[in-house]
Enzyme design. Structure first.
Site, PDB file in Angstrom:
ATOM      1  N   GLY A  45       0.847  -1.183   0.000  1.00  0.00           N
ATOM      2  CA  GLY A  45       0.000   0.000   0.000  1.00  0.00           C
ATOM      3  C   GLY A  45       0.882   1.232   0.000  1.00  0.00           C
ATOM      4  N   ALA A  46       1.899   1.209   0.874  1.00  0.00           N
ATOM      5  CA  ALA A  46       2.818   2.330   0.976  1.00  0.00           C
ATOM      6  C   ALA A  46       4.060   1.867   1.718  1.00  0.00           C
ATOM      7  CB  ALA A  46       2.165   3.479   1.739  1.00  0.00           C
ATOM      8  N   GLU A  53       7.447   3.315   4.103  1.00  0.00           N
ATOM      9  CA  GLU A  53       7.843   4.450   4.933  1.00  0.00           C
ATOM     10  C   GLU A  53       9.279   4.911   4.778  1.00  0.00           C
ATOM     11  OE1 GLU A  53       7.203   1.308   6.094  1.00  0.00           O
ATOM     12  OE2 GLU A  53       8.607   0.744   7.684  1.00  0.00           O
ATOM     13  N   GLU A  73       2.352   5.597   7.865  1.00  0.00           N
ATOM     14  CA  GLU A  73       3.697   5.762   7.287  1.00  0.00           C
ATOM     15  C   GLU A  73       4.465   6.881   7.977  1.00  0.00           C
ATOM     16  OE1 GLU A  73       4.579   3.367   5.478  1.00  0.00           O
ATOM     17  OE2 GLU A  73       2.549   2.591   5.173  1.00  0.00           O
TER      18      GLU A  73
HETATM   19 ZN   LIG Z   1       4.083  -0.228   8.341  1.00  0.00          ZN
END
Ligand SMILES: [Zn+2]
Length: 894
Positions: free
Chosen positions: A276-277, A279, A317
């Protein structure tokens, strides 16, 4: 050849690199060719050699190694290795020297080259269309262990170093990395971009993106420059994420009492992304669906749902910039510290920014999926030993994220907000720029709170599973017994220190204590006779009225990670309390979820569960009703195999239960609560998939108007999904017009969210041939690689054999394309989970007998176990011979 083998052998089969030398600083120069999709690079690593050694051992994978040399800092003497050996299995690069390198500082220089891969990991290529022309950009995804695909490095989280990155890229493109740009030099149509040196960080957080973007920016009150990068011409779609990121930085700076440590934060959405994303320090990379917000075109309803998704992801994130990036897990065993905390904190922060969304109630869905996963015998402890770095991928799962965040919530609510926050802040300051283990956090919490947190929490993180608490009331004495809950119906061995909370007749009469042994008792006479609540009732002054309002709920607001089984009398009184609406939404959710699990484990009959579900028919709380729907779906799946002839009556009963909530209608009302919008979507989808005639008629009528006008007010983003299900439920090989129209909508759709919505329901057709066609479509060029998994979620029961055949036929293709990536497990879990017979479980086992790899061994076992659990449930249901008649009656009753 023989010599090389013996060099490698001494370093093979180790979970971690030998500590012969530690990196201090990387000077990394990458030259990208986006036409040939290749790269070359030079890395100079400042090393501290720990002891005199003839070997340096680091990680590298799928790289061609060129010139290598080591310069001793003391005498500037340069030496070249006599042997350079790579091992693909252990992903290591061994450099052997004729003479031992001395203890002390030195610089290792390695030239290398590689391809921009299409597997969305390491340094990879992402396709996009620019003016009708297909082009490539480059992005990175290094977590967990893929920095080694981009440059040779000591690829372990504990081996932090400073990074100075330089990129050669085409002049017209934007180049991003963790740090701000220091300077640029032009050379024809290539520019060399020099980034500032980073503070100490782990290799998995290094990131690079090179592509064509527009951006929007803001500066926080502390002077941090925040920029959001979007596809060209779409920078407005990044404004909402920008707003959230700025708020997040301000909020976490206050919460942790530690400022954001880098000079800038960039966020960028790339067209192809595995998770999803991610960091990465100072450069968060998103899947477009999780960051872009089309504010202008969105309806109010769509805006709300999307805002929530984007907020929770961004909060997660940005939280990692502290929890994970500043203080990093010492080894992947402690991955849950990163993920459990970032998840819990993201809900805390979202609730703080948008209290009207009531996200804590939705957090229960998280806890529930952790509880489900952890009731498998093949579950694993939160802290899991990682013996091969590749196996890390498997633990990015419901245990690390969902159970991890749920046990944190349990601890936080036991210790209280203030102490918890103060402890986190101390922890952050003590371990800044360093690494920490789980026990380090417990020590700080123990110091700050005076509670023996280590003893308490180790029972939750070092052993798998969780307890079922059985409760009996004798007079004024409540008796508790704990035993490990397993969906297989067997009782496990585990023992926990359980924070028990309970209330009697009202949320104002509460008690809490720690259950430390298998059995325990507590005297609750005081709750019977303390008229402290608004009713002013006590057993003494009004025994009759007291009896009427008497109920006991254990695990108040479901903040504990355990299940509860009540003796019959307490259970009956609790059902009355739900009917009278005395019980909170989280508790209603929990009672249903626990009963559902007890039924799956064979500890309660399906008829008693169906009766309980009837009590929920007037509920309109979003989280409660979505759990009710989830339970309906699960029961249909097994009942379909137990009594196929009467499954339509079961569906009709569920339609009856859900219909009162369907009064919300199809169209949103301006100013209505956020959660009604979400509920409308869930209800209409459920009614469509259970085959409700009225819903189907409405859905098809509205779909027709969508075909005439893509912006028809008759379908919102939320109710479109129901229409797509209805369309696909009516689709067969003989009747496929609407299916073709839906594919055209997909092809024309200009938002990623619309494409996702359609993909999720395409495989819902009852015709196996159509399901097969849809799976082939998903694997075609028309669907981005990262989006294929959306399609698996909606596969119909009728299409499951076709899906399994497809999986087997395409196994080599799937393994080759997704084999070691984050998406891979979805192929197994979503398709295998459709079955519920032991024969099928055997067949799956036989197919994978010589195909299993480390990257998915555990997920495969868990999937097969779930099939066997359902097979057992089917057998139990078959033994309830009166069920079909009961269900028929319930269906007819309306
Ligand atoms: Zn995470």
């Amino acid at each position: 050849m023989e010599k090389k083998q013996s060099i490698i052998d001494q370093f093979k089969g180790q979970a971690r690199l030998p500590r012969l030398a530690a990196p201090r600083r990387y000077d990394l120069h990458l030259k990208l060719d986006l036409v040939a999709c290749s790269f070359t690079g030079v890395v100079r690593v400042g090393l501290a050699v720990a002891e005199a050694t003839k070997f340096l051992v680091l990680n590298a994978l799928e790289l061609a190694i060129g010139d290598v040399c080591f310069a001793d800092s003391a005498d500037q003497k340069k030496v070249r290795p006599c042997d350079v050996v790579m091992d693909d299995e252990d992903e290591i690069l061994v450099l052997a020297f004729d003479e031992a390198l001395g203890c002390g500082e030195g610089v290792l220089t390695v030239e290398f080259s590689g391809m921009l891969n299409a597997h969305l990991k390491g340094l990879y290529k992402c396709a996009y269309v620019d003016g009708g022309e297909k082009k490539y950009m480059a992005a990175t995804q290094f977590e967990a262990v893929d920095a080694r695909r981009c440059f040779p490095c000591w690829d372990e989280p504990a081996l932090k170093a400073a990074f100075q990155i330089t990129l050669d890229v085409p002049l017209e493109l934007t180049a991003l990395s963790n740090m701000p740009i220091l300077k640029e030099k032009l050379n024809g149509d290539i520019k060399t971009v020099y980034f500032e040196e980073s503070p100490m960080m782990s290799t998995y957080l290094v990131a690079v993106v090179v592509g064509s973007f527009d951006s929007v920016e803001e500066t926080t009150a502390d002077g941090i420059r925040v920029r959001v990068y979007c596809p060209p011409g779409k920078s407005d779609n990044g404004k909402f994420a920008l707003h959230v990121a700025v708020k997040a930085l301000e909020l976490y700076t206050r919460y942790f009492s530690v400022p954001y440590p880098l000079p800038k934060l960039d966020m960028v959405a790339v067209p192809e992304f595995a998770g999803g994303a991610m960091e990465n320090y100072g450069l968060i990379i998103y899947r477009e669906n999780d960051m872009l917000h089309d504010e202008l075109q969105s309806t109010a309803a769509k805006k709300q749902r999307l805002s929530e998704q984007i907020t929770v992801v961004a909060m997660h994130e940005v939280a990692h910039q502290w929890f994970g990036n500043l203080v990093t897990m010492e080894w992947w065993t402690h991955l849950w510290l990163n993920e459990g905390f970032a998840t819990w904190v993201s809900y805390m922060a979202t609730d703080n920014l948008f209290p009207e969304w009531k996200v804590w109630t939705q957090f229960l869905q998280y806890t529930a999926s952790g509880l489900h996963m952890d009731s498998l015998e093949k579950s694993h402890p939160i802290e899991v030993e990682i013996i091969h770095a590749r196996a890390v991928l498997e633990i990015f799962d419901a245990i690390s994220y969902e159970k991890g965040s749920a046990v944190i919530q349990m601890l936080q609510s036991y210790l209280g907000d203030a102490i918890f926050q103060k402890s986190l802040s101390s922890y952050m300051k003590r371990y800044a720029w360093k690494n920490a283990k789980t026990e380090d956090l417990w020590s700080v919490l123990t110091e700050e709170s005076g509670v023996e947190v280590t003893n308490l929490m180790e029972t939750w993180t070092k052993q798998k599973g969780y307890p079922l608490i059985s409760v009996n009331l004798n007079g004024h004495i409540l008796a508790f017994e704990q035993s490990q809950f397993l969906l297989s119906g067997l009782a496990g061995e585990g023992l926990w220190i359980v924070p028990i909370t309970l209330c009697l007749g009202s949320y104002e009469r509460q008690k809490k204590f720690l259950l430390k042994t298998r059995c325990g008792e507590i005297d609750i006479s005081d709750l019977f006779n303390s008229p402290s609540d608004c009713l002013g009732l006590s057993e003494e002054n009004d025994p009759e009225k007291f009896k009427e309002h008497f109920w006991i709920k254990i695990n108040i607001y479901q903040s504990g990670f355990y299940r509860v089984k009540y003796e019959d009398k307490l259970a009956t009184q609790l059902i009355k309390a739900i009917e009278s609406n005395y019980v909170s939404a989280p508790d209603k959710f929990g009672i249903l979820d626990d009963t559902h699990a007890l039924c799956q484990a064979g500890k309660q009959s399906l008829s008693s569960l169906l009766t309980l579900m009837g009590v929920y028919r007037k509920d309109i709380d979003y989280t409660v009703v979505s759990n009710l729907i989830e339970v309906c779906y699960n029961i249909v799946k097994v009942y379909y195999d137990a009594f196929p002839d009467s499954v339509d009556y079961l569906r009709q009963y569920f339609i009856n239960i859900l219909r009162p909530s369907a009064e919300l209608g199809w169209e949103s009302v301006s100013g209505e609560p956020h959660l009604n919008v979400l509920l409308r979507g869930e209800i209409s989808m459920a009614l469509a998939s259970f085959g409700d005639e009225k819903t189907h008629e409405d859905a098809i009528r509205r779909f027709k108007s969508l075909l005439m006008d893509r912006n028809t007010p008759l379908l919102s983003a939320d109710t479109k999904r129901a229409a797509y299900i209805a369309v696909m439920r009516k689709t067969t090989v003989a009747s496929r017009n609407y299916f073709e129209s839906l594919l055209s909508i997909y092809r024309e759709a200009d938002t990623v969210q619309e494409k996702e919505r359609i993909l999720r329901h395409l495989a819902a057709s009852p015709d196996p041939d159509i399901v097969m066609e849809v799976l082939n479509f998903l694997a075609s060029d028309e669907v981005r690689d990262q989006d294929i998994i959306y399609g698996f979620r909606g596969i119909s029961l009728e299409g499951r054999e076709a899906a399994w055949k497809w999986l087997k036929d395409h196994w080599d293709f799937i393994l080759n394309k997704y084999g070691t990536g984050l998406l891979f497990t979805n192929f197994l879990t979503d398709i295998i989970a459709l079955f519920s017979s032991n024969e099928k479980a055997d067949e799956v086992e036989a197919f994978f007998a010589n195909r299993t790899t480390l990257a998915f061994a555990m997920n495969l076992k868990q999937s097969i176990e779930q099939v066997r659990i359902k097979a057992r449930w089917v057998q139990n249901i078959k033994q309830e011979e009166s069920l079909p008649e009961l269900i028929k009656q319930l269906a007819i009753k309306g």
